[in-house]
Design a protein around this motif. Structure first.
Motif, PDB file in Angstrom:
ATOM      1  N   LEU A  49       3.038  63.426 -13.927  1.00 38.16           N
ATOM      2  CA  LEU A  49       2.955  63.223 -15.369  1.00 38.16           C
ATOM      3  C   LEU A  49       3.080  61.740 -15.720  1.00 38.16           C
ATOM      4  O   LEU A  49       3.489  60.923 -14.896  1.00 38.16           O
ATOM      5  CB  LEU A  49       4.073  64.010 -16.067  1.00 38.16           C
ATOM      6  CG  LEU A  49       4.051  65.531 -15.908  1.00 38.16           C
ATOM      7  CD1 LEU A  49       5.323  66.132 -16.493  1.00 38.16           C
ATOM      8  CD2 LEU A  49       2.812  66.128 -16.564  1.00 38.16           C
ATOM      9  N   ASN A  50       2.762  61.411 -16.961  1.00 37.43           N
ATOM     10  CA  ASN A  50       2.930  60.056 -17.480  1.00 37.43           C
ATOM     11  C   ASN A  50       4.312  59.997 -18.139  1.00 37.43           C
ATOM     12  O   ASN A  50       4.468  60.347 -19.308  1.00 37.43           O
ATOM     13  CB  ASN A  50       1.822  59.743 -18.492  1.00 37.43           C
ATOM     14  CG  ASN A  50       1.951  58.349 -19.083  1.00 37.43           C
ATOM     15  OD1 ASN A  50       2.816  57.570 -18.693  1.00 37.43           O
ATOM     16  ND2 ASN A  50       1.100  58.038 -20.045  1.00 37.43           N
ATOM     17  N   TRP A  51       5.309  59.567 -17.393  1.00 41.21           N
ATOM     18  CA  TRP A  51       6.696  59.608 -17.859  1.00 41.21           C
ATOM     19  C   TRP A  51       7.268  58.214 -18.044  1.00 41.21           C
ATOM     20  O   TRP A  51       6.850  57.252 -17.389  1.00 41.21           O
ATOM     21  CB  TRP A  51       7.578  60.391 -16.870  1.00 41.21           C
ATOM     22  CG  TRP A  51       7.515  59.859 -15.457  1.00 41.21           C
ATOM     23  CD1 TRP A  51       6.624  60.234 -14.481  1.00 41.21           C
ATOM     24  CD2 TRP A  51       8.321  58.832 -14.880  1.00 41.21           C
ATOM     25  NE1 TRP A  51       6.849  59.514 -13.334  1.00 41.21           N
ATOM     26  CE2 TRP A  51       7.884  58.650 -13.554  1.00 41.21           C
ATOM     27  CE3 TRP A  51       9.383  58.050 -15.349  1.00 41.21           C
ATOM     28  CZ2 TRP A  51       8.466  57.707 -12.691  1.00 41.21           C
ATOM     29  CZ3 TRP A  51       9.968  57.115 -14.496  1.00 41.21           C
ATOM     30  CH2 TRP A  51       9.503  56.966 -13.176  1.00 41.21           C
ATOM     31  N   THR A  52       8.224  58.103 -18.945  1.00 44.59           N
ATOM     32  CA  THR A  52       9.040  56.895 -19.097  1.00 44.59           C
ATOM     33  C   THR A  52      10.467  57.350 -19.361  1.00 44.59           C
ATOM     34  O   THR A  52      10.698  58.223 -20.199  1.00 44.59           O
ATOM     35  CB  THR A  52       8.575  56.024 -20.278  1.00 44.59           C
ATOM     36  OG1 THR A  52       7.197  55.696 -20.121  1.00 44.59           O
ATOM     37  CG2 THR A  52       9.392  54.724 -20.342  1.00 44.59           C
ATOM     38  N   ILE A  53      11.433  56.775 -18.629  1.00 45.19           N
ATOM     39  CA  ILE A  53      12.847  57.087 -18.850  1.00 45.19           C
ATOM     40  C   ILE A  53      13.513  55.860 -19.471  1.00 45.19           C
ATOM     41  O   ILE A  53      13.574  54.799 -18.851  1.00 45.19           O
ATOM     42  CB  ILE A  53      13.573  57.463 -17.548  1.00 45.19           C
ATOM     43  CG1 ILE A  53      12.844  58.590 -16.810  1.00 45.19           C
ATOM     44  CG2 ILE A  53      15.018  57.881 -17.853  1.00 45.19           C
ATOM     45  CD1 ILE A  53      13.470  58.965 -15.468  1.00 45.19           C
ATOM     46  N   VAL A  54      13.990  55.994 -20.703  1.00 40.33           N
ATOM     47  CA  VAL A  54      14.714  54.928 -21.385  1.00 40.33           C
ATOM     48  C   VAL A  54      16.181  55.028 -20.963  1.00 40.33           C
ATOM     49  O   VAL A  54      16.809  56.076 -21.118  1.00 40.33           O
ATOM     50  CB  VAL A  54      14.582  55.071 -22.915  1.00 40.33           C
ATOM     51  CG1 VAL A  54      15.380  53.986 -23.630  1.00 40.33           C
ATOM     52  CG2 VAL A  54      13.107  55.020 -23.319  1.00 40.33           C
ATOM     53  N   CYS A  55      16.720  53.939 -20.407  1.00 46.67           N
ATOM     54  CA  CYS A  55      18.039  53.980 -19.769  1.00 46.67           C
ATOM     55  C   CYS A  55      19.032  53.066 -20.476  1.00 46.67           C
ATOM     56  O   CYS A  55      19.161  51.883 -20.128  1.00 46.67           O
ATOM     57  CB  CYS A  55      17.918  53.574 -18.299  1.00 46.67           C
ATOM     58  SG  CYS A  55      16.887  54.683 -17.319  1.00 46.67           S
ATOM     59  N   ASP A  76       3.203  51.607 -22.885  1.00 39.87           N
ATOM     60  CA  ASP A  76       3.992  50.644 -22.115  1.00 39.87           C
ATOM     61  C   ASP A  76       4.905  51.401 -21.151  1.00 39.87           C
ATOM     62  O   ASP A  76       5.335  52.516 -21.433  1.00 39.87           O
ATOM     63  CB  ASP A  76       4.856  49.791 -23.045  1.00 39.87           C
ATOM     64  CG  ASP A  76       4.038  48.833 -23.892  1.00 39.87           C
ATOM     65  OD1 ASP A  76       2.810  48.747 -23.648  1.00 39.87           O
ATOM     66  OD2 ASP A  76       4.605  48.188 -24.798  1.00 39.87           O
ATOM     67  N   PHE A  77       5.199  50.779 -20.039  1.00 42.08           N
ATOM     68  CA  PHE A  77       6.141  51.316 -19.047  1.00 42.08           C
ATOM     69  C   PHE A  77       5.761  52.701 -18.524  1.00 42.08           C
ATOM     70  O   PHE A  77       6.608  53.603 -18.471  1.00 42.08           O
ATOM     71  CB  PHE A  77       7.561  51.346 -19.615  1.00 42.08           C
ATOM     72  CG  PHE A  77       8.051  50.009 -20.100  1.00 42.08           C
ATOM     73  CD1 PHE A  77       8.380  49.008 -19.199  1.00 42.08           C
ATOM     74  CD2 PHE A  77       8.184  49.751 -21.463  1.00 42.08           C
ATOM     75  CE1 PHE A  77       8.829  47.767 -19.640  1.00 42.08           C
ATOM     76  CE2 PHE A  77       8.624  48.519 -21.920  1.00 42.08           C
ATOM     77  CZ  PHE A  77       8.954  47.531 -21.006  1.00 42.08           C
ATOM     78  N   PRO A  78       4.508  52.926 -18.127  1.00 38.35           N
ATOM     79  CA  PRO A  78       4.163  54.217 -17.524  1.00 38.35           C
ATOM     80  C   PRO A  78       4.857  54.371 -16.174  1.00 38.35           C
ATOM     81  O   PRO A  78       5.007  53.403 -15.420  1.00 38.35           O
ATOM     82  CB  PRO A  78       2.647  54.140 -17.361  1.00 38.35           C
ATOM     83  CG  PRO A  78       2.357  52.669 -17.245  1.00 38.35           C
ATOM     84  CD  PRO A  78       3.361  51.995 -18.133  1.00 38.35           C
TER      85      PRO A  78
END
Length: 207
Positions: free
Chosen positions: A147-153, A197-199
């Protein structure tokens, strides 16, 4: 755009949901306890009553959606690592490729020991690692999902309104970052809806 929100009653999730409604985005939420959401928000969204460990509930909440946002926490158990495979399966079933989630700074790479994650390194002051371990399992599941995911940490996460002023960095926590508000964490996550952004990345966020 129609957005599926998981964790809409949470500290970051409520800000994110408000932003979506202000932007006139249609929202479908999966709510374990709808009464935890203010009526002013609840009256503007469609929702499924259930939790992320129910395949039927997750699939119902995602029907017709374009993007998934998850503000789910570990909830004192293994909710993330047990729920993420269900989320991924439902997304693929519904033809949804984009997911933005809230993680923890513990699963970013350590600056002092780059071969380790922050929670595994001397950078972390936390003695208890159970939550970070569950976040790491969910991170691995997303890595393997296609998947096209981004985790904001975010790091230390006090309550606070969005200011729109903060620093972000791919895979690591911004230098000397010590805190970020719930509102600004939601603000950054929401900004990712409009741009790719950030893929396939973790993103550290701090003031």
């Amino acid at each position: 755009m129609k957005l599926c929100i998981l964790g809409a009653t949470g500290r970051v999730g409520q800000y994110f949901t408000k932003m979506a409604l202000q932007d006139e985005i249609r929202v479908s939420a999966l709510l374990r306890d709808p009464e935890k959401l203010p009526h002013s928000i609840l009256s503007q969204i469609s929702f499924t009553k259930g939790d992320v460990l129910s395949k039927e509930s997750v699939t119902e909440a995602m029907a017709g959606c374009d993007v998934v946002f998850s503000g789910l926490s570990t909830d004192g158990a293994n909710v993330l690592s047990e729920g993420m495979p269900i989320i991924i399966e439902a997304m693929k079933k519904e033809g949804i490729s984009r997911i933005i989630t809230i993680g923890t700074a513990g699963i970013l790479q350590s600056r002092t020991e780059p071969h380790l994650l922050r929670y595994q390194s001397s950078e972390s002051k936390r003695k208890l690692t159970r939550a970070a371990e569950d976040h790491q399992k969910a991170f691995t599941q997303l890595q393997e999902s296609g998947l096209n995911w981004t985790i904001v940490c975010p790091t230390y996460l006090p309550d606070g309104e969005p200011t729109g002023t903060y620093r972000t960095e791919k895979d690591v926590l911004p230098i000397d970052g010590s805190k970020i508000s719930t509102g600004d964490t939601a603000h950054f996550a929401f900004s990712l809806l409009r741009k790719n952004d950030f893929p396939a990345s973790r993103v550290g966020i701090a003031y």
